[in-house]
Design a protein around this motif. Structure first.
Motif, PDB file in Angstrom:
ATOM      1  N   VAL A  16       0.865  -1.176   0.000  1.00  0.00           N
ATOM      2  CA  VAL A  16       0.000   0.000   0.000  1.00  0.00           C
ATOM      3  C   VAL A  16       0.902   1.226   0.000  1.00  0.00           C
ATOM      4  CG1 VAL A  16      -1.834   1.239   1.208  1.00  0.00           C
ATOM      5  CG2 VAL A  16      -1.777  -1.266   1.253  1.00  0.00           C
ATOM      6  N   PHE A  18       1.164   5.322   0.287  1.00  0.00           N
ATOM      7  CA  PHE A  18       0.612   6.641   0.613  1.00  0.00           C
ATOM      8  C   PHE A  18       1.376   7.720  -0.150  1.00  0.00           C
ATOM      9  CE2 PHE A  18       1.116  10.582   2.929  1.00  0.00           C
ATOM     10  CZ  PHE A  18      -0.189  10.952   3.202  1.00  0.00           C
ATOM     11  N   ASP A  66      -6.676   8.931   2.287  1.00  0.00           N
ATOM     12  CA  ASP A  66      -6.227   9.082   3.667  1.00  0.00           C
ATOM     13  C   ASP A  66      -6.564  10.494   4.150  1.00  0.00           C
ATOM     14  OD1 ASP A  66      -3.909   7.957   5.784  1.00  0.00           O
ATOM     15  OD2 ASP A  66      -3.987  10.130   5.610  1.00  0.00           O
ATOM     16  N   LEU A 167      -3.788   4.292  11.477  1.00  0.00           N
ATOM     17  CA  LEU A 167      -2.391   4.136  11.861  1.00  0.00           C
ATOM     18  C   LEU A 167      -2.260   4.167  13.377  1.00  0.00           C
ATOM     19  CD1 LEU A 167      -2.255   5.082   8.847  1.00  0.00           C
ATOM     20  CD2 LEU A 167      -0.053   6.103   9.404  1.00  0.00           C
ATOM     21  N   VAL A 186      -2.611  -0.173  10.600  1.00  0.00           N
ATOM     22  CA  VAL A 186      -1.242   0.077  10.155  1.00  0.00           C
ATOM     23  C   VAL A 186      -0.387   0.334  11.398  1.00  0.00           C
ATOM     24  CG1 VAL A 186       0.274   1.519   8.758  1.00  0.00           C
ATOM     25  CG2 VAL A 186      -2.082   1.083   8.003  1.00  0.00           C
ATOM     26  N   GLN A 188       2.702   1.594  12.697  1.00  0.00           N
ATOM     27  CA  GLN A 188       3.741   2.474  12.156  1.00  0.00           C
ATOM     28  C   GLN A 188       4.831   2.744  13.182  1.00  0.00           C
ATOM     29  OE1 GLN A 188       3.153   6.211   9.531  1.00  0.00           O
ATOM     30  NE2 GLN A 188       3.288   7.009  11.609  1.00  0.00           N
ATOM     31  N   LEU A 222      -0.872  -4.053   8.815  1.00  0.00           N
ATOM     32  CA  LEU A 222       0.178  -3.672   7.867  1.00  0.00           C
ATOM     33  C   LEU A 222       1.335  -3.054   8.638  1.00  0.00           C
ATOM     34  CD1 LEU A 222      -1.873  -1.994   4.984  1.00  0.00           C
ATOM     35  CD2 LEU A 222      -0.836  -4.270   5.003  1.00  0.00           C
ATOM     36  N   ALA A 224       4.544  -0.488   8.885  1.00  0.00           N
ATOM     37  CA  ALA A 224       4.973   0.790   8.302  1.00  0.00           C
ATOM     38  C   ALA A 224       6.127   1.336   9.120  1.00  0.00           C
ATOM     39  CB  ALA A 224       3.820   1.787   8.284  1.00  0.00           C
ATOM     40  N   TRP A 245       2.671  -0.805   4.493  1.00  0.00           N
ATOM     41  CA  TRP A 245       2.162   0.546   4.173  1.00  0.00           C
ATOM     42  C   TRP A 245       3.400   1.402   3.985  1.00  0.00           C
ATOM     43  CZ3 TRP A 245      -2.928   2.795   4.391  1.00  0.00           C
ATOM     44  CH2 TRP A 245      -2.973   4.191   4.405  1.00  0.00           C
ATOM     45  N   THR A 246       3.596   1.934   2.802  1.00  0.00           N
ATOM     46  CA  THR A 246       4.813   2.671   2.467  1.00  0.00           C
ATOM     47  C   THR A 246       4.502   4.126   2.148  1.00  0.00           C
ATOM     48  OG1 THR A 246       4.595   2.018   0.147  1.00  0.00           O
ATOM     49  CG2 THR A 246       5.917   0.598   1.569  1.00  0.00           C
TER      50      THR A 246
END
Length: 377
Positions: A16, A18, A66, A167, A186, A188, A222, A224, A245-246
């Motif tokens: 994914v 962003f 987002d 997140l 996510v 993170q 995910l 991140a 999630w990148t």
């Protein structure tokens, strides 16, 4: 590369992406991942235009949006928004910024007014208007980047059949998101660019996954934070995540709208050239270190202002610096900064978005093959 998130989002690879750039979003989605458009500084009208363009480009491929709906900021509970002209900015801070610009050969009076998040645009009422626009388009996901999504966001998403993501930076936050009804989380780590917590990705991901499983939840997680290679995607899955999630890795792509000089600095930066600081938005966010941070952090410098007031102070001069830096202004180049994660040290050449996706897939396969070979031995 099929994982649980691939089923949730109907994507081919568990990546994914962003980005604030619609071109990057579309290219990632067309390459089998899921591009996610960062819409925090857009108006509902602008969002509609951007999503209509993406619809035309991806032709049914999955993509998402987002938003930022934080739990707390100055003006949120005051019954109205804090406009830039009404913000309580101490004169000492104004004088400090003006002196900093002059010391770098910049004229403070030339810094243009810059659209940015305010207590109005961060409010639930404003976000409701953004969601109304977003759900007119065939989204694969909707995410809240800062805090637990309000109930109306979750309810509208479920009515529209759109998965909701959020997140988190701790397992406590993950539990709150789970109870709020999100469809994926996510996790993170502190290595990430932008607003981030203090726990590293390598620790946070398995901690969140384990905690959710102990609570009986099977929602996908995910990973991140500093993830820019396919090997790191494979590592994320080994930690229990369903994919990655990148964000930062897309800043140096050919399609990215990153300011030209900033892109040069990102490509030259090492992983130690970032700083987690409140001196841009008022909340801790990881950025490329510059003389902007050094000045604020120096002894005698003013402390950070709350969100969104800090943004009113920082955005006009920093956007002004981006413009001058692109034209070779040395003082502006010294102040220039942008949000980026510690993975910047692995971003050493500019590539197309499609090439980054292709490389990540190849690296993922190679990493899995190395693991399998070690098992066979």
């Amino acid at each position: 590369m099929k994982t649980a998130i691939c089923d949730v989002l109907n994507i081919d690879v568990p990546i994914v992406a962003f980005s604030h750039c619609r071109d990057v979003v579309a290219e990632v989605s067309k390459a089998g991942g899921c591009g996610v458009l960062g819409a925090a500084l857009m108006s509902p009208e602008e969002l509609d235009v951007e999503l209509a363009w993406i619809d035309e480009q991806v032709k049914g491929k999955p993509y998402g949006v987002d938003l930022i709906i934080p739990n707390a900021f100055q003006g949120k509970n005051a019954g109205g928004h804090v406009a830039p002209e009404d913000a309580e900015v101490p004169q000492a801070v104004i004088d400090f910024v003006n002196a900093l610009l002059r010391a770098h050969g910049m004229d403070p009076d030339q810094a243009p007014a810059t659209p940015m998040a305010s207590a109005e645009t961060l409010s639930e009422e404003y976000s409701a208007g953004m969601l109304e626009v977003a759900f007119k388009h065939p989204l694969a996901l909707i995410a809240n980047a800062l805090g637990t999504p309000p109930s109306f966001m979750v309810e509208q998403a479920k009515e529209a059949g759109v998965p909701v993501g959020a997140l988190v930076g701790t397992k406590k936050h993950a539990e709150a998101q789970m109870r709020a009804g999100v469809d994926f989380i996510v996790a993170q780590g502190t290595e990430a660019g932008g607003h981030t917590g203090e726990i590293g990705t390598m620790v946070l991901v398995p901690e969140v996954v384990q905690h959710l499983r102990e609570l009986g939840s099977t929602i996908p997680v995910l990973a991140a934070g500093g993830i820019v290679t396919g090997a790191q995607v494979a590592a994320s899955i080994a930690l229990g995540a369903a994919g990655a999630w990148t964000g930062s890795v897309w800043l140096t792509t050919h399609e990215a709208e990153t300011a030209p000089y900033t892109k040069q600095r990102l490509l030259a930066a090492s992983s130690s050239d970032t700083v987690r600081s409140k001196f841009r938005t008022g909340k801790p966010s990881r950025q490329l270190r510059s003389e902007w941070h050094a000045a604020w952090e120096a002894e005698g410098g003013p402390g950070p202002l709350p969100m969104p007031v800090m943004g009113y102070v920082s955005e006009p001069p920093l956007r002004y610096a981006d413009t001058l830096a692109a034209n070779g202004h040395k003082g502006a180049q010294a102040l220039s900064t942008y949000w980026v994660g510690q993975g910047v040290g692995l971003m050493q050449s500019a590539k197309s978005t499609r090439q980054v996706m292709s490389d990540m897939i190849d690296e993922y396969v190679a990493a899995v093959e190395r693991i399998m070979a070690s098992v066979d031995e």
